[in-house]
Design a protein around this motif. Structure first.
Motif, PDB file in Angstrom:
ATOM      1  N   LEU A  75     -18.487   6.148   2.237  1.00  0.00           N
ATOM      2  CA  LEU A  75     -17.026   6.180   2.318  1.00  0.00           C
ATOM      3  C   LEU A  75     -16.512   4.979   3.113  1.00  0.00           C
ATOM      4  CD1 LEU A  75     -14.366   7.576   1.748  1.00  0.00           C
ATOM      5  CD2 LEU A  75     -14.744   9.019   3.774  1.00  0.00           C
ATOM      6  N   LYS A  76     -17.193   4.657   4.207  1.00  0.00           N
ATOM      7  CA  LYS A  76     -16.771   3.519   5.020  1.00  0.00           C
ATOM      8  C   LYS A  76     -16.863   2.221   4.211  1.00  0.00           C
ATOM      9  CE  LYS A  76     -18.093   3.420   9.277  1.00  0.00           C
ATOM     10  NZ  LYS A  76     -18.873   3.249  10.540  1.00  0.00           N
ATOM     11  N   TYR A  77     -17.953   2.043   3.483  1.00  0.00           N
ATOM     12  CA  TYR A  77     -18.120   0.843   2.670  1.00  0.00           C
ATOM     13  C   TYR A  77     -17.008   0.749   1.619  1.00  0.00           C
ATOM     14  CZ  TYR A  77     -19.917  -2.198  -1.002  1.00  0.00           C
ATOM     15  OH  TYR A  77     -20.026  -3.174  -1.957  1.00  0.00           O
ATOM     16  N   THR A  78     -16.721   1.843   0.961  1.00  0.00           N
ATOM     17  CA  THR A  78     -15.700   1.853  -0.091  1.00  0.00           C
ATOM     18  C   THR A  78     -14.319   1.540   0.472  1.00  0.00           C
ATOM     19  OG1 THR A  78     -16.972   3.546  -1.276  1.00  0.00           O
ATOM     20  CG2 THR A  78     -14.690   3.228  -1.935  1.00  0.00           C
ATOM     21  N   LEU A  79     -14.002   2.117   1.616  1.00  0.00           N
ATOM     22  CA  LEU A  79     -12.690   1.895   2.224  1.00  0.00           C
ATOM     23  C   LEU A  79     -12.542   0.455   2.702  1.00  0.00           C
ATOM     24  CD1 LEU A  79     -12.385   5.220   4.255  1.00  0.00           C
ATOM     25  CD2 LEU A  79     -11.053   4.575   2.233  1.00  0.00           C
ATOM     26  N   LEU A  80     -13.581  -0.092   3.307  1.00  0.00           N
ATOM     27  CA  LEU A  80     -13.531  -1.477   3.762  1.00  0.00           C
ATOM     28  C   LEU A  80     -13.381  -2.433   2.581  1.00  0.00           C
ATOM     29  CD1 LEU A  80     -16.250  -1.484   6.569  1.00  0.00           C
ATOM     30  CD2 LEU A  80     -13.771  -1.615   6.857  1.00  0.00           C
ATOM     31  N   LEU A  81     -14.018  -2.101   1.480  1.00  0.00           N
ATOM     32  CA  LEU A  81     -13.909  -2.938   0.284  1.00  0.00           C
ATOM     33  C   LEU A  81     -12.484  -2.914  -0.262  1.00  0.00           C
ATOM     34  CD1 LEU A  81     -15.546  -4.742  -1.594  1.00  0.00           C
ATOM     35  CD2 LEU A  81     -16.087  -2.725  -2.980  1.00  0.00           C
ATOM     36  N   GLU A  82     -11.847  -1.748  -0.224  1.00  0.00           N
ATOM     37  CA  GLU A  82     -10.456  -1.644  -0.669  1.00  0.00           C
ATOM     38  C   GLU A  82      -9.538  -2.480   0.215  1.00  0.00           C
ATOM     39  OE1 GLU A  82      -8.921  -0.126  -3.302  1.00  0.00           O
ATOM     40  OE2 GLU A  82     -10.978   0.055  -4.035  1.00  0.00           O
ATOM     41  N   LEU A  83      -9.777  -2.457   1.513  1.00  0.00           N
ATOM     42  CA  LEU A  83      -8.967  -3.259   2.429  1.00  0.00           C
ATOM     43  C   LEU A  83      -9.185  -4.755   2.191  1.00  0.00           C
ATOM     44  CD1 LEU A  83      -9.516  -1.142   5.656  1.00  0.00           C
ATOM     45  CD2 LEU A  83      -7.322  -1.517   4.512  1.00  0.00           C
ATOM     46  N   ALA A  84     -10.434  -5.127   1.903  1.00  0.00           N
ATOM     47  CA  ALA A  84     -10.757  -6.533   1.670  1.00  0.00           C
ATOM     48  C   ALA A  84     -10.091  -7.055   0.399  1.00  0.00           C
ATOM     49  CB  ALA A  84     -12.266  -6.712   1.578  1.00  0.00           C
ATOM     50  N   LYS A  85      -9.808  -6.164  -0.555  1.00  0.00           N
ATOM     51  CA  LYS A  85      -9.176  -6.575  -1.806  1.00  0.00           C
ATOM     52  C   LYS A  85      -7.761  -7.106  -1.574  1.00  0.00           C
ATOM     53  CE  LYS A  85     -11.731  -3.498  -4.910  1.00  0.00           C
ATOM     54  NZ  LYS A  85     -11.639  -2.309  -5.807  1.00  0.00           N
ATOM     55  N   GLN A  86      -7.131  -6.680  -0.481  1.00  0.00           N
ATOM     56  CA  GLN A  86      -5.792  -7.162  -0.166  1.00  0.00           C
ATOM     57  C   GLN A  86      -5.871  -8.592   0.361  1.00  0.00           C
ATOM     58  OE1 GLN A  86      -3.125  -5.177  -0.994  1.00  0.00           O
ATOM     59  NE2 GLN A  86      -4.820  -3.999  -1.878  1.00  0.00           N
ATOM     60  N   ASP A  87      -6.464  -8.740   1.519  1.00  0.00           N
ATOM     61  CA  ASP A  87      -6.759 -10.049   2.093  1.00  0.00           C
ATOM     62  C   ASP A  87      -7.578  -9.829   3.358  1.00  0.00           C
ATOM     63  OD1 ASP A  87      -4.946  -9.645   4.370  1.00  0.00           O
ATOM     64  OD2 ASP A  87      -3.343  -9.955   2.898  1.00  0.00           O
ATOM     65  N   SER A  88      -8.076 -10.916   3.919  1.00  0.00           N
ATOM     66  CA  SER A  88      -8.930 -10.803   5.101  1.00  0.00           C
ATOM     67  C   SER A  88      -8.187 -10.244   6.302  1.00  0.00           C
ATOM     68  CB  SER A  88      -9.516 -12.182   5.464  1.00  0.00           C
ATOM     69  OG  SER A  88     -10.413 -12.615   4.465  1.00  0.00           O
ATOM     70  N   ASN A  89      -6.879 -10.530   6.393  1.00  0.00           N
ATOM     71  CA  ASN A  89      -6.106 -10.020   7.525  1.00  0.00           C
ATOM     72  C   ASN A  89      -6.121  -8.499   7.574  1.00  0.00           C
ATOM     73  OD1 ASN A  89      -5.460 -12.584   8.325  1.00  0.00           O
ATOM     74  ND2 ASN A  89      -3.424 -12.590   7.402  1.00  0.00           N
ATOM     75  N   HIS A  90      -5.956  -7.862   6.405  1.00  0.00           N
ATOM     76  CA  HIS A  90      -6.007  -6.406   6.329  1.00  0.00           C
ATOM     77  C   HIS A  90      -7.325  -5.884   6.909  1.00  0.00           C
ATOM     78  CE1 HIS A  90      -2.599  -6.321   3.494  1.00  0.00           C
ATOM     79  NE2 HIS A  90      -2.522  -5.054   3.807  1.00  0.00           N
ATOM     80  N   LEU A  91      -8.399  -6.444   6.442  1.00  0.00           N
ATOM     81  CA  LEU A  91      -9.721  -5.958   6.817  1.00  0.00           C
ATOM     82  C   LEU A  91     -10.033  -6.220   8.286  1.00  0.00           C
ATOM     83  CD1 LEU A  91     -12.387  -4.672   5.990  1.00  0.00           C
ATOM     84  CD2 LEU A  91     -13.205  -6.931   5.342  1.00  0.00           C
ATOM     85  N   LEU A  92      -9.782  -7.425   8.764  1.00  0.00           N
ATOM     86  CA  LEU A  92     -10.128  -7.790  10.131  1.00  0.00           C
ATOM     87  C   LEU A  92      -9.359  -6.958  11.149  1.00  0.00           C
ATOM     88  CD1 LEU A  92     -10.327 -11.684   9.846  1.00  0.00           C
ATOM     89  CD2 LEU A  92     -12.181 -10.021   9.764  1.00  0.00           C
ATOM     90  N   LEU A  93      -8.058  -6.810  10.932  1.00  0.00           N
ATOM     91  CA  LEU A  93      -7.263  -6.029  11.868  1.00  0.00           C
ATOM     92  C   LEU A  93      -7.629  -4.550  11.803  1.00  0.00           C
ATOM     93  CD1 LEU A  93      -5.169  -6.124  14.017  1.00  0.00           C
ATOM     94  CD2 LEU A  93      -3.378  -5.975  12.275  1.00  0.00           C
ATOM     95  N   ALA A  94      -7.956  -4.068  10.601  1.00  0.00           N
ATOM     96  CA  ALA A  94      -8.359  -2.666  10.443  1.00  0.00           C
ATOM     97  C   ALA A  94      -9.657  -2.388  11.195  1.00  0.00           C
ATOM     98  CB  ALA A  94      -8.527  -2.332   8.961  1.00  0.00           C
TER      99      ALA A  94
END
Length: 285
Positions: free
Chosen positions: A136-155
């Motif tokens: 679940l963590k991998y899937t959610l992080l991948l969804e955040l990364a699809k937006q842009d790196s800022n989404h993922l890094l801050l999350a």
């Protein structure tokens, strides 16, 4: 005269830094100064810096992802970053999640549940829970990364920091029930003062400053609801908390934070995180 006035302040700063090093050494595999002073009493006081440890790991994991993503696809970069996370903490919190699942899922009495939690072997409940959590963590992080790196890094930074604050805050409102002579998590904090709780939460919520008020409100509602429900559930099942339960709470909170952020993105409510100058600001769509 000036040196005499500054000396007490210097000693206080050293004492606080020592507490931070204790928290860092307990929850991560990162090196700390050899001159660090240790005692069970000091480690108990170090609970105020649990969320600060999360801030450190979040920044390191963010840097790790950026480094991998500079020459690898996002999905591989995320998987490798998760691997580094497990190495960084020694899978400490994941172990707690698995042990709690085994203990509470595999027994019907408080004594038996606590005994199973102390067993270093992993059972069916623990294995299944751990696999689902990591997937679940991998899937959610991948969804955040699809937006842009800022989404993922801050999350990542937010989840690492705030999840530890919520988990650590349980110390203030529940009795510690594990056998300290046998518990794998000893001598984890068993008490928490109001000042320690305040500092823990203040550091934990700091990364929320980069999000919109709507996202902040939703995240806090979700996490506070989980905290209340999780507390009631633990009181019913084992009459308090153990170190494993705090590890499980951290992992669940981390997933809830990612789930909430992905939910906003999926419903076009939280359109993006734009970098302006030196600050991230939430942009609603």
């Amino acid at each position: 005269m000036t040196a005499g006035i500054n000396e007490p302040l210097k000693d206080k700063l050293k004492a606080q830094l020592n507490l931070f090093y204790l928290a860092l050494s307990f929850f991560t595999r990162l090196p700390v100064p050899k001159k660090m002073h240790y005692s069970a009493a000091l480690l108990n006081k170090a609970n105020r810096y649990f969320s600060l440890v999360g801030l450190v790991t979040g920044l390191l994991l963010g840097f790790t992802y950026v480094s991998f993503n500079s020459f690898l696809p996002a999905n591989i970069s995320i998987l490798l970053t998760m691997g580094i996370s497990l190495l960084l903490t020694g899978a400490f919190h994941e172990d707690g999640l698995a042990d709690m699942a085994d203990g509470i899922g595999g027994a019907f009495t408080i004594e038996k549940r606590l005994t199973i939690m102390k067993d270093s072997r992993i059972g069916t409940y623990g294995a299944v829970t751990l696999v689902i959590a990591l997937l679940l963590k991998y899937t959610l992080l991948l969804e955040l990364a699809k937006q842009d790196s800022n989404h993922l890094l801050l999350a990542i930074i937010l989840a690492e920091c705030l999840s530890r604050a919520i988990a650590g805050s349980l110390i203030s409102s529940m009795p510690y029930v594990s056998d300290t002579e046998q518990s794998k998590s000893k001598p984890l904090a068993q008490a928490q003062s109001s000042s320690e709780l305040s500092l823990l939460l203040l550091i934990g919520v700091a990364p929320l400053a980069f999000y919109s008020s709507e996202v902040i409100f939703t995240l806090l509602c979700v996490l506070l609801a989980f905290r209340w429900l999780f507390k009631q559930w633990l009181m019913t099942k084992i009459g308090g908390f153990t170190g494993d339960c705090l590890g499980a709470a951290q992992q669940i909170c981390e997933l809830l934070i990612y789930l909430t952020l992905v939910s906003y993105i999926n419903n076009d409510i939280f359109a993006g995180i734009a970098f302006t100058g030196h600050i991230f600001t939430g942009v609603t769509g």
